[in-house]
Design a protein around this motif. Structure first.
Motif, PDB file in Angstrom:
ATOM      1  N   GLU A   1      23.449  49.334  42.825  1.00 23.11           N
ATOM      2  CA  GLU A   1      24.777  49.171  43.428  1.00 23.11           C
ATOM      3  C   GLU A   1      25.698  48.363  42.517  1.00 23.11           C
ATOM      4  N   VAL A   2      25.145  47.338  41.877  1.00 20.27           N
ATOM      5  CA  VAL A   2      25.944  46.522  40.958  1.00 20.27           C
ATOM      6  C   VAL A   2      26.408  47.357  39.774  1.00 20.27           C
ATOM      7  N   ARG A   3      25.506  48.136  39.218  1.00 21.88           N
ATOM      8  CA  ARG A   3      25.870  48.978  38.069  1.00 21.88           C
ATOM      9  C   ARG A   3      26.853  50.065  38.485  1.00 21.88           C
ATOM     10  N   ALA A   4      26.665  50.612  39.691  1.00 24.85           N
ATOM     11  CA  ALA A   4      27.563  51.666  40.172  1.00 24.85           C
ATOM     12  C   ALA A   4      28.975  51.129  40.364  1.00 24.85           C
ATOM     13  N   ASN A   5      29.092  49.893  40.850  1.00 26.25           N
ATOM     14  CA  ASN A   5      30.408  49.292  41.034  1.00 26.25           C
ATOM     15  C   ASN A   5      31.127  49.138  39.697  1.00 26.25           C
ATOM     16  N   ARG A   6      30.398  48.673  38.685  1.00 27.62           N
ATOM     17  CA  ARG A   6      30.999  48.495  37.369  1.00 27.62           C
ATOM     18  C   ARG A   6      31.402  49.842  36.774  1.00 27.62           C
ATOM     19  N   PHE A   7      30.529  50.831  36.927  1.00 28.30           N
ATOM     20  CA  PHE A   7      30.821  52.157  36.377  1.00 28.30           C
ATOM     21  C   PHE A   7      32.031  52.783  37.068  1.00 28.30           C
ATOM     22  N   ALA A   8      32.112  52.618  38.390  1.00 24.11           N
ATOM     23  CA  ALA A   8      33.229  53.198  39.146  1.00 24.11           C
ATOM     24  C   ALA A   8      34.559  52.588  38.704  1.00 24.11           C
ATOM     25  N   PHE A   9      34.549  51.284  38.427  1.00 22.06           N
ATOM     26  CA  PHE A   9      35.775  50.631  37.978  1.00 22.06           C
ATOM     27  C   PHE A   9      36.171  51.119  36.585  1.00 22.06           C
ATOM     28  N   LYS A  10      35.190  51.213  35.695  1.00 23.48           N
ATOM     29  CA  LYS A  10      35.500  51.683  34.338  1.00 23.48           C
ATOM     30  C   LYS A  10      35.997  53.122  34.348  1.00 23.48           C
ATOM     31  N   LYS A  11      35.467  53.906  35.287  1.00 24.32           N
ATOM     32  CA  LYS A  11      35.854  55.319  35.396  1.00 24.32           C
ATOM     33  C   LYS A  11      37.208  55.476  36.075  1.00 24.32           C
ATOM     34  N   GLY A  12      37.646  54.418  36.782  1.00 23.48           N
ATOM     35  CA  GLY A  12      38.927  54.478  37.458  1.00 23.48           C
ATOM     36  C   GLY A  12      38.878  55.001  38.874  1.00 23.48           C
ATOM     37  N   SER A  13      37.680  55.132  39.427  1.00 24.84           N
ATOM     38  CA  SER A  13      37.553  55.685  40.781  1.00 24.84           C
ATOM     39  C   SER A  13      37.707  54.624  41.866  1.00 24.84           C
ATOM     40  N   ILE A  14      37.700  53.331  41.482  1.00 20.28           N
ATOM     41  CA  ILE A  14      38.022  52.259  42.424  1.00 20.28           C
ATOM     42  C   ILE A  14      39.039  51.346  41.751  1.00 20.28           C
ATOM     43  N   THR A  15      39.751  50.575  42.560  1.00 22.12           N
ATOM     44  CA  THR A  15      40.759  49.675  42.016  1.00 22.12           C
ATOM     45  C   THR A  15      40.106  48.397  41.497  1.00 22.12           C
ATOM     46  N   GLU A  16      40.866  47.639  40.734  1.00 19.64           N
ATOM     47  CA  GLU A  16      40.368  46.352  40.258  1.00 19.64           C
ATOM     48  C   GLU A  16      40.086  45.422  41.427  1.00 19.64           C
ATOM     49  N   GLU A  17      40.938  45.487  42.457  1.00 20.20           N
ATOM     50  CA  GLU A  17      40.731  44.654  43.638  1.00 20.20           C
ATOM     51  C   GLU A  17      39.420  44.988  44.327  1.00 20.20           C
ATOM     52  N   GLN A  18      39.119  46.288  44.461  1.00 21.23           N
ATOM     53  CA  GLN A  18      37.851  46.701  45.082  1.00 21.23           C
ATOM     54  C   GLN A  18      36.661  46.258  44.234  1.00 21.23           C
ATOM     55  N   TYR A  19      36.785  46.415  42.924  1.00 23.27           N
ATOM     56  CA  TYR A  19      35.724  46.012  42.002  1.00 23.27           C
ATOM     57  C   TYR A  19      35.442  44.517  42.138  1.00 23.27           C
ATOM     58  N   LYS A  20      36.488  43.718  42.112  1.00 21.88           N
ATOM     59  CA  LYS A  20      36.317  42.265  42.194  1.00 21.88           C
ATOM     60  C   LYS A  20      35.763  41.845  43.551  1.00 21.88           C
ATOM     61  N   GLN A  21      36.232  42.486  44.622  1.00 20.06           N
ATOM     62  CA  GLN A  21      35.755  42.093  45.940  1.00 20.06           C
ATOM     63  C   GLN A  21      34.261  42.338  46.083  1.00 20.06           C
ATOM     64  N   PHE A  22      33.790  43.443  45.534  1.00 16.86           N
ATOM     65  CA  PHE A  22      32.352  43.720  45.539  1.00 16.86           C
ATOM     66  C   PHE A  22      31.610  42.581  44.851  1.00 16.86           C
ATOM     67  N   ASN A  23      32.094  42.176  43.667  1.00 18.62           N
ATOM     68  CA  ASN A  23      31.434  41.108  42.929  1.00 18.62           C
ATOM     69  C   ASN A  23      31.488  39.783  43.689  1.00 18.62           C
ATOM     70  N   LEU A  24      32.614  39.484  44.299  1.00 19.01           N
ATOM     71  CA  LEU A  24      32.732  38.251  45.075  1.00 19.01           C
ATOM     72  C   LEU A  24      31.755  38.249  46.245  1.00 19.01           C
ATOM     73  N   ASP A  25      31.583  39.396  46.884  1.00 15.57           N
ATOM     74  CA  ASP A  25      30.625  39.491  47.993  1.00 15.57           C
ATOM     75  C   ASP A  25      29.199  39.245  47.506  1.00 15.57           C
ATOM     76  N   ARG A  26      28.862  39.819  46.336  1.00 12.16           N
ATOM     77  CA  ARG A  26      27.516  39.616  45.789  1.00 12.16           C
ATOM     78  C   ARG A  26      27.312  38.144  45.407  1.00 12.16           C
ATOM     79  N   ILE A  27      28.353  37.530  44.857  1.00  9.57           N
ATOM     80  CA  ILE A  27      28.256  36.113  44.479  1.00  9.57           C
ATOM     81  C   ILE A  27      28.002  35.262  45.714  1.00  9.57           C
ATOM     82  N   ALA A  28      28.731  35.538  46.784  1.00 12.67           N
ATOM     83  CA  ALA A  28      28.550  34.768  48.013  1.00 12.67           C
ATOM     84  C   ALA A  28      27.132  34.912  48.543  1.00 12.67           C
TER      85      ALA A  28
END
Length: 756
Positions: free
Chosen positions: A440-467
């Protein structure tokens, strides 16, 4: 002129071997499917080399994990604890490489160390007094015959007996000299078998010859080969060296009956001078390592042709060779769709290096090589200067003074200030930084690089994992937390992507160990930081807890050593530029109340020259100051950590102490804590965290095992100086094994504290 390469990459141009091996480890495919992928890769490699006209194509350079481990298994160097598992040969092999925990037993993996001055890791052969070195495996012969069936004549490759015995770990009373007879007989048996199979050449790799050799080493080498070569029959023996020159044994190599000698003219500073001074035996073939096997820049044909011209005055028979195995560079530029052609024309990965061999062979066949079309075209690449200039960065580096490399107050005063501030318990527990990079972590990064999710969505995923990560670390009771590094693809690649002056590839993977591959950045120009790289995530993690949270950075020497550096500027210049950029990040973290900052120098020892006489002048004189430059501006209350892994540190302990960090963590779980004795002998002042368990193995250490390890450490380390942590980052491990291991680590620490 004929051409030869020492070895070829083996994980596949798209990491096919990595993925199929991991499927096998998980029980998702059969052993036959694993072997099928191996056979497909070998066939593709041989065909590619054959199509590019390589005359001496290697076989047995392929490996499912590591070539040194392959050689150990070939020669029956399999410790009894692995044999006792009763597994199949391949499963036993993987148990030695990765450890084993299952119905048949529970054993740790063999020790793992860096392969000379590279980022490749080899498995350390383990020899005890009951070991019988003898020819036991068939892989070398099977792959030679496999190639032969495909109409490809190869030179089988094997790690030589001198290097094998020098690298081995001896657990009994016997040492290398006690195994000379057995080792010589085993290698003689290899030659006899190759004679039977009709092999024309064998390549015996002896990179240990480029290190400092004692009279005892030279005697050991000569004794081995006097016995081996007396039984060689018709097969010709190529003694292959790389990573440096053979100044201590050049004349010995000339007198022994080798048919060919491979010398490195890229890293071998004295190689040309040795040939000129002592000559080269007329009946021997010089395999001249003139194509750089460790870097990705195009070969400068003018320099190569000039060297060949000089060598021809002393050498009658020359074969153009790579300087070392091409294992250390990516497969091919064909997979790079994003790099512009104007950039790619400067690079040669493994397949493109084969094309360079073909072009140089064609150039050398011309009556006037310097007028050949390939030569003229190639020279156009080398007429310019730096690709990306930043005069401000160059001026900042040029203005550095001694004060920029000195942290005040001194360590002892800082240590007291920090203990009062953090008020941590004895034996504080922490991790090295990264947590598992799930699908899931790798998929989130790949989706952001591919442009299929926004930067805000990408960051929120990471913030949730950090929490989640911070909460779970708190729940199990770790004392110093980390944010988990979910935004990072790799500890070097991530920072390279954030810094100006690097360029990046898509699929230029290089094997680091086993199934682990890295994608090194390329130093393209002057290096600088235009904005913070880690502050947002680290500060967020700090806001979630009252416990200390480490900011996690990679140090300048490791960033440089794990990148492909420029060849036209000094390593010191690049290191100081990177250090200035990371220094800015350190100060920003401190300003955001991140009071513990870890600056990893995992690769500090990696590029240490192989000869001690060159350590200070060529490396440590700038590598240690580069690290000090990064942290010298912080306050006394800010605690600086660093981490190092899988290298032999004992001989540079005083230099490591001179880095002036506050806490150093390092790999110790696979090395029986031997480094601790050296720390004590040198009066090491820095607080230390020797890794208490091996994260490169999937096995989960028990609480009792961890307690025993801690007790062994406490027998030698002041409890006020000792930290408790795994031996490396956890990104490659699975979630279940990671958290179970950490829970055991915390429980073991609590029980040891209570007992004290």
């Amino acid at each position: 002129m004929k051409t030869s390469i020492i070895g070829y990459p083996r994980v596949g141009s798209l990491r096919e071997l990595k993925f199929v091996s991991e499927q096998y480890f998980k029980g998702e495919i059969t052993i036959n499917e694993l072997h099928r992928t191996g056979a497909e890769l070998r066939a593709a490699h041989w065909k590619t080399q054959q199509e590019n006209g390589i005359d001496f194509i290697p076989s047995n350079d392929f490996s499912f994990y590591d070539g040194v481990l392959d050689t150990a298994c070939l020669l029956n160097i399999v410790p009894a604890r692995y044999q006792a598992l009763g597994l199949s040969p391949l499963e036993t092999y993987f148990a030695m490489a990765r450890g084993y925990q299952g119905e048949q037993g529970d054993v740790k993996a063999l020790a793992m160390k860096k392969w000379f001055n590279t980022n490749y890791h080899y498995m350390v052969p383990e020899i005890d007094d009951s070991t019988v070195i003898q020819l036991a495996g068939t892989k070398l012969f099977d792959e030679f015959q496999e190639a032969k069936q495909q109409q490809v004549a190869t030179k089988p490759v094997v790690i030589g007996p001198f290097t094998l015995l020098k690298l081995a770990k001896y657990t009994g009373t016997k040492q290398a000299a006690d195994f000379v007879g057995e080792a010589a007989a085993a290698y003689a048996a290899v030659l006899e078998q190759l004679n039977t199979l009709g092999a024309a050449w064998i390549q015996v790799d002896e990179p240990a010859l480029v290190t400092d050799l004692s009279p005892a080493d030279l005697a050991l080498f000569s004794k081995l080969y006097e016995q081996i070569l007396s039984a060689k029959g018709t097969v010709k023996v190529l003694l292959q060296t790389y990573f440096g020159d053979v100044r201590d044994c050049y004349q010995t190599l000339q007198t022994l009956p080798f048919d060919g000698i491979g010398l490195d003219f890229v890293e071998g500073k004295e190689s040309l001078a040795l040939v000129k001074q002592y000559g080269f035996a007329d009946h021997k073939v010089l395999f001249a390592g003139l194509i750089n096997g460790k870097n990705i820049w195009r070969n400068q044909y003018k320099r190569t042709l000039s060297l060949i011209e000089e060598l021809s005055a002393s050498v009658k028979q020359i074969v153009l060779s790579s300087s070392c195995s091409l294992l250390h560079v990516p497969y091919t530029l064909k997979n790079e769709s994003r790099l512009p052609d104007a950039t790619k024309r400067h690079f040669a990965f493994a397949e493109e290096k084969l094309q360079e061999f073909a072009e140089l062979k064609a150039v050398l066949a011309q009556p006037n090589p310097y007028a050949a079309a390939q030569y003229v075209h190639n020279e156009g690449l080398f007429n310019g200067t730096r690709f990306t200039n930043n005069e401000a960065v160059q001026a900042k580096a040029a203005a550095l003074t001694e004060a920029d490399f000195t942290r005040l107050p001194a360590f002892g005063e800082r240590e007291a200030i920090q203990k009062a501030k953090f008020n941590l318990p004895l034996l504080p527990t922490t991790t090295i930084g990264s947590f598992p990079q799930t699908a899931e972590v790798r998929a989130n990064r790949f989706a952001f690089k591919k442009g299929s999710i926004t930067e805000e969505q990408y960051k929120q995923f990471n913030l949730d994992r950090i929490a989640e990560c911070v909460a779970r670390q708190e729940a199990i009771g770790l004392d110093v937390l980390v944010h988990g590094e979910y935004e990072r693809n790799d500890m070097v690649e991530y920072f390279g992507e954030c810094l100006d002056g690097f360029i990046f590839t898509e699929k230029a993977w290089v094997q680091s160990y086993g199934t682990r591959c890295v994608k090194p950045p390329i130093v393209w120009g002057d290096i600088s930081r235009s904005k913070p790289m880690t502050v947002e995530y680290s500060a967020y993690a700090k806001s979630l807890t009252s416990k200390p949270v480490k900011g996690m950075l990679t140090g300048p020497v490791t960033i440089l050593n794990w990148s492909f550096p420029r060849e036209d500027i000094s390593l010191q210049d690049s290191a100081f530029q990177i250090a200035l950029a990371i220094r800015d990040e350190v100060l920003d973290l401190e300003a955001n109340r991140v009071a513990i900052i870890q600056i990893d120098e995992a690769a500090l020892r990696e590029k240490l020259p192989l000869r001690k006489s060159d350590w200070q002048s060529e490396y440590l004189s700038w590598a240690i100051p580069a690290f000090r430059l990064v942290h010298s501006g912080v306050q006394a209350e800010t605690q600086i950590h660093t981490h190092m892994c899988y290298s032999q540190f004992s001989d540079i302990i005083r230099d490591i102490d001179a880095m002036d960090a506050d806490v150093i963590t390092f790999e110790a779980s696979r090395s029986d804590l031997a480094i601790i004795d050296t720390l004590n002998e040198c009066g090491f002042q820095t607080e230390v965290g020797p890794g208490v368990y091996d994260i490169h193995s999937p096995r989960i250490p028990s609480v009792d095992e961890l307690k025993q390890g801690l007790q062994q450490m406490l027998d030698k380390i002041d409890i006020a100086k000792l930290w408790v942590n795994p031996d490396c980052g956890l990104k490659t491990r699975g979630e279940q094994e990671t958290w179970a291991s950490l829970e055991h680590l915390v429980q073991a620490t609590k029980e040891v504290r209570a007992a004290l």
